[in-house]
Design an enzyme around this catalytic site. Structure first.
Site, PDB file in Angstrom:
ATOM      1  N   LYS A  94      98.216 146.917 103.971  1.00  0.00           N
ATOM      2  CA  LYS A  94      98.463 146.908 105.426  1.00  0.00           C
ATOM      3  C   LYS A  94      97.624 145.814 106.106  1.00  0.00           C
ATOM      4  O   LYS A  94      96.719 145.243 105.491  1.00  0.00           O
ATOM      5  CB  LYS A  94      98.134 148.284 105.998  1.00  0.00           C
ATOM      6  CG  LYS A  94      96.672 148.687 105.878  1.00  0.00           C
ATOM      7  CD  LYS A  94      96.466 150.148 106.266  1.00  0.00           C
ATOM      8  CE  LYS A  94      95.085 150.620 105.910  1.00  0.00           C
ATOM      9  NZ  LYS A  94      94.351 151.230 106.984  1.00  0.00           N
ATOM     10  N   ARG A 134      94.169 154.945  96.129  1.00  0.00           N
ATOM     11  CA  ARG A 134      94.734 154.174  97.255  1.00  0.00           C
ATOM     12  C   ARG A 134      93.691 153.216  97.834  1.00  0.00           C
ATOM     13  O   ARG A 134      93.358 153.283  99.004  1.00  0.00           O
ATOM     14  CB  ARG A 134      95.085 155.191  98.354  1.00  0.00           C
ATOM     15  CG  ARG A 134      96.505 155.336  98.677  1.00  0.00           C
ATOM     16  CD  ARG A 134      96.765 156.394  99.725  1.00  0.00           C
ATOM     17  NE  ARG A 134      95.698 156.777 100.584  1.00  0.00           N
ATOM     18  CZ  ARG A 134      95.132 157.984 100.610  1.00  0.00           C
ATOM     19  NH1 ARG A 134      95.534 158.951  99.827  1.00  0.00           N
ATOM     20  NH2 ARG A 134      94.150 158.236 101.444  1.00  0.00           N
ATOM     21  N   CYS A 154      83.444 130.071 121.922  1.00  0.00           N
ATOM     22  CA  CYS A 154      84.582 129.907 122.838  1.00  0.00           C
ATOM     23  C   CYS A 154      85.869 130.341 122.125  1.00  0.00           C
ATOM     24  O   CYS A 154      85.848 130.732 120.970  1.00  0.00           O
ATOM     25  CB  CYS A 154      84.713 128.453 123.264  1.00  0.00           C
ATOM     26  SG  CYS A 154      83.189 127.721 123.884  1.00  0.00           S
ATOM     27  N   HIS A 164      93.119 162.025 103.288  1.00  0.00           N
ATOM     28  CA  HIS A 164      92.270 160.826 103.449  1.00  0.00           C
ATOM     29  C   HIS A 164      90.845 161.255 103.774  1.00  0.00           C
ATOM     30  O   HIS A 164      90.634 162.205 104.534  1.00  0.00           O
ATOM     31  CB  HIS A 164      92.847 159.965 104.581  1.00  0.00           C
ATOM     32  CG  HIS A 164      92.196 158.619 104.724  1.00  0.00           C
ATOM     33  ND1 HIS A 164      92.035 157.757 103.664  1.00  0.00           N
ATOM     34  CD2 HIS A 164      91.679 157.976 105.802  1.00  0.00           C
ATOM     35  CE1 HIS A 164      91.444 156.640 104.095  1.00  0.00           C
ATOM     36  NE2 HIS A 164      91.210 156.758 105.377  1.00  0.00           N
ATOM     37  N   ASP A 210      88.339 128.466 121.151  1.00  0.00           N
ATOM     38  CA  ASP A 210      88.835 127.523 120.143  1.00  0.00           C
ATOM     39  C   ASP A 210      87.738 126.703 119.473  1.00  0.00           C
ATOM     40  O   ASP A 210      88.043 125.847 118.636  1.00  0.00           O
ATOM     41  CB  ASP A 210      89.816 126.534 120.797  1.00  0.00           C
ATOM     42  CG  ASP A 210      90.776 127.239 121.725  1.00  0.00           C
ATOM     43  OD1 ASP A 210      91.439 128.175 121.244  1.00  0.00           O
ATOM     44  OD2 ASP A 210      90.831 126.891 122.918  1.00  0.00           O
ATOM     45  N   TYR A 255      79.607 128.080 127.532  1.00  0.00           N
ATOM     46  CA  TYR A 255      79.761 128.964 128.698  1.00  0.00           C
ATOM     47  C   TYR A 255      78.519 129.813 128.910  1.00  0.00           C
ATOM     48  O   TYR A 255      77.951 130.356 127.953  1.00  0.00           O
ATOM     49  CB  TYR A 255      80.944 129.912 128.503  1.00  0.00           C
ATOM     50  CG  TYR A 255      82.293 129.233 128.495  1.00  0.00           C
ATOM     51  CD1 TYR A 255      82.761 128.548 129.612  1.00  0.00           C
ATOM     52  CD2 TYR A 255      83.111 129.296 127.366  1.00  0.00           C
ATOM     53  CE1 TYR A 255      84.006 127.936 129.600  1.00  0.00           C
ATOM     54  CE2 TYR A 255      84.349 128.696 127.355  1.00  0.00           C
ATOM     55  CZ  TYR A 255      84.797 128.009 128.470  1.00  0.00           C
ATOM     56  OH  TYR A 255      86.025 127.405 128.460  1.00  0.00           O
ATOM     57  N   ARG A 284      92.741 163.131 111.681  1.00  0.00           N
ATOM     58  CA  ARG A 284      93.641 162.074 112.155  1.00  0.00           C
ATOM     59  C   ARG A 284      95.041 162.514 111.756  1.00  0.00           C
ATOM     60  O   ARG A 284      95.483 163.579 112.147  1.00  0.00           O
ATOM     61  CB  ARG A 284      93.202 160.744 111.524  1.00  0.00           C
ATOM     62  CG  ARG A 284      93.797 159.516 112.144  1.00  0.00           C
ATOM     63  CD  ARG A 284      93.215 158.232 111.576  1.00  0.00           C
ATOM     64  NE  ARG A 284      93.574 158.016 110.184  1.00  0.00           N
ATOM     65  CZ  ARG A 284      93.223 156.933 109.476  1.00  0.00           C
ATOM     66  NH1 ARG A 284      92.501 155.969 110.031  1.00  0.00           N
ATOM     67  NH2 ARG A 284      93.572 156.802 108.217  1.00  0.00           N
TER      68      ARG A 284
HETATM   69  C1  LIG Z   1      95.286 156.492 104.672  1.00  0.00           C
HETATM   70  C2  LIG Z   1      94.519 155.363 104.066  1.00  0.00           C
HETATM   71  N1  LIG Z   1      94.391 155.310 102.733  1.00  0.00           N
HETATM   72  C3  LIG Z   1      93.702 154.319 102.116  1.00  0.00           C
HETATM   73  C4  LIG Z   1      93.084 153.334 102.850  1.00  0.00           C
HETATM   74  C5  LIG Z   1      92.290 152.271 102.132  1.00  0.00           C
HETATM   75  O1  LIG Z   1      90.936 152.372 102.485  1.00  0.00           O
HETATM   76  P1  LIG Z   1      89.860 151.319 101.937  1.00  0.00           P
HETATM   77  O2  LIG Z   1      90.261 150.008 102.493  1.00  0.00           O
HETATM   78  O3  LIG Z   1      88.576 151.814 102.461  1.00  0.00           O
HETATM   79  O4  LIG Z   1      89.945 151.356 100.459  1.00  0.00           O
HETATM   80  C6  LIG Z   1      93.171 153.362 104.244  1.00  0.00           C
HETATM   81  C7  LIG Z   1      92.499 152.322 105.027  1.00  0.00           C
HETATM   82  O5  LIG Z   1      92.001 152.463 106.077  1.00  0.00           O
HETATM   83  C8  LIG Z   1      93.910 154.399 104.864  1.00  0.00           C
HETATM   84  O6  LIG Z   1      94.037 154.454 106.197  1.00  0.00           O
END
Ligand SMILES: Cc1ncc(COP(=O)(O)O)c(C=O)c1O
Length: 387
Positions: free
Chosen positions: A45, A228, A319, A172, A321, A272, A143
């Site tokens: 992701k 995961r 800044c 998770h 850029d 700035y 969550r």
């Molecule tokens: C539901 C879920 N699984 C797995 C992961 C992977 O976590 P990490 O990058 O800490 O290995 C994430 C990342 O935030 C997640 O949201």
């Protein structure tokens, strides 16, 4: 690997990230070896944590994982359109108006509530297909996921439905990368109680998965059927102090080049807000990137970069850029010299964790914050020669 720059094609920008595909493969294999016989569900992701969604997904797909995991339907759709055929789990919350798109693209949904089941059944029935789902249980993250006490009701609805195939159940962790294991162990125990649903009813056990990077590094009891991991596949440990039980190395180098060098007399302020003024005659250089590229503004007067293998301080406000670096009065630094923001140069190295500490954040935010304005260049035996 296909590079789709968001800047004009054939215009090369001095600021870019270089991604070593061979290192990504090495990290993948290191994690895989550590968790076997559990299988891999690599997380790609957020543009593969800044490493390029499609490019990294293609690479990891070639490693034959159980599937790939993304956060949103849109990310999954991009993968399908790029020709990714392996299972793709969308982990984010399910917006039921998107269910037909999940089915159209053959993406696996995460289901956290019984209210979603009707919409899934209705769309699957209408489209003459079966929805692949992973049921998500909230064992303590607070969550996504159904609370443990509501799990039986959700699983009843899913298991009973001919339009739904419950391929997996997952949860998770909230604290798997922290030194205190207590909450993670509680979450593993809660998960085991919840999935006893299947044994209690003589139903086949679906695939189970829990472990993120922190858990891969610290909690072998959480490996179950799949793991995961995200961050560690990119060669970054979630914290500086977590035990390095799996050997990984960063795959991304963030580079730029000096575009201006000039003497600056003592007392002349920089950038700035005029927040930095040298108390000696010195020299500064300008680096052509800024917070518009994801270089945090909090690094004003805090960050460091490598030029000619040595560390130099960021001076004045960052800044949009540009930012400025003091190189000192008697420097050999010249216009055109390479600047390393994250990565190694000569004897020096700056890590994503270090940048995160300076910016009061975590390496996840640094990597995913590198903006789409920064071109991604690929290296390694799995990249195409034209990259
Ligand atoms: C539901 C879920 N699984 C797995 C992961 C992977 O976590 P990490 O990058 O800490 O290995 C994430 C990342 O935030 C997640 O949201």
């Amino acid at each position: 690997m296909i590079l789709e720059p968001t800047v004009a094609p054939r215009v090369s920008r001095p600021t870019h990230v270089e991604i070593d595909l061979d290192q990504l493969t090495a990290n993948y294999r290191a994690v895989e070896r550590a968790v076997t016989p559990a299988r891999m569900l690599p997380v790609v992701k957020a543009d593969a944590y800044g490493h390029g969604l499609v490019q990294v997904a293609r690479l990891f797909e070639s490693c034959q994982p159980a599937g790939l995991a993304v956060a949103f339907l849109e990310e999954g759709a991009i993968l399908r359109e790029a020709g990714i055929v392996c299972p793709v789990l969308v982990m984010g919350g399910l917006d039921i108006s998107q269910v037909p798109d999940f089915l159209h693209f053959g993406l696996t949904m995460t289901v956290s509530s019984v209210q979603a089941v009707g919409a899934i059944e209705e769309a699957a029935d209408r489209m003459g297909t079966v929805a692949r789902v992973h049921a998500k249980v909230d064992t303590g993250m607070g969550r996504m996921g159904v609370r443990p006490e509501g799990t039986a009701e959700l699983l009843d609805a899913l298991v009973r439905s001919p339009q739904v195939e419950v391929e997996a159940v997952y949860s998770h962790f909230a604290t798997a990368d922290e030194p205190d294991p207590a909450q993670t162990l509680d979450q593993i125990a809660a998960f085991r109680r919840v999935v006893s649903y299947f044994g209690d009813r003589d139903l086949p056990m679906p695939t189970l998965h829990l472990a993120n990077s922190g858990a891969v590094l610290q909690h072998a009891a959480s490996y179950l059927d799949l793991v995961r991991p995200g961050l560690m596949l990119y060669g970054v440990y979630p914290t500086e102090i977590i035990p390095r039980t799996v050997g990984i190395e960063p795959a991304l180098t963030w580079r730029s080049r000096v575009v201006l060098s000039k003497p600056l007399p003592a007392g002349s302020p920089v950038s700035y807000g005029a927040t930095w003024t040298p108390d000696r005659d010195t020299r500064i250089v300008v680096v052509p990137m800024g917070y518009g590229d994801g270089y945090p503004r909090l690094l004003s007067n805090r960050g460091e970069v490598l030029i000619r293998g040595r560390r130099h301080p960021v001076v004045g406000r960052v800044c949009m850029d540009q930012f400025m670096v003091e190189v000192g009065p008697d420097t050999d630094v010249r216009v055109g010299d390479g600047v390393v923001i994250i990565g190694a140069q000569g004897e020096g190295t700056i890590t994503a964790n270090e940048l995160a500490a300076w910016a009061e954040t975590i390496p996840y935010e640094i990597l995913t914050g590198i903006s789409s304005r920064v071109p991604q260049r690929y290296q390694g035996s799995t990249s195409r020669p034209d990259q």
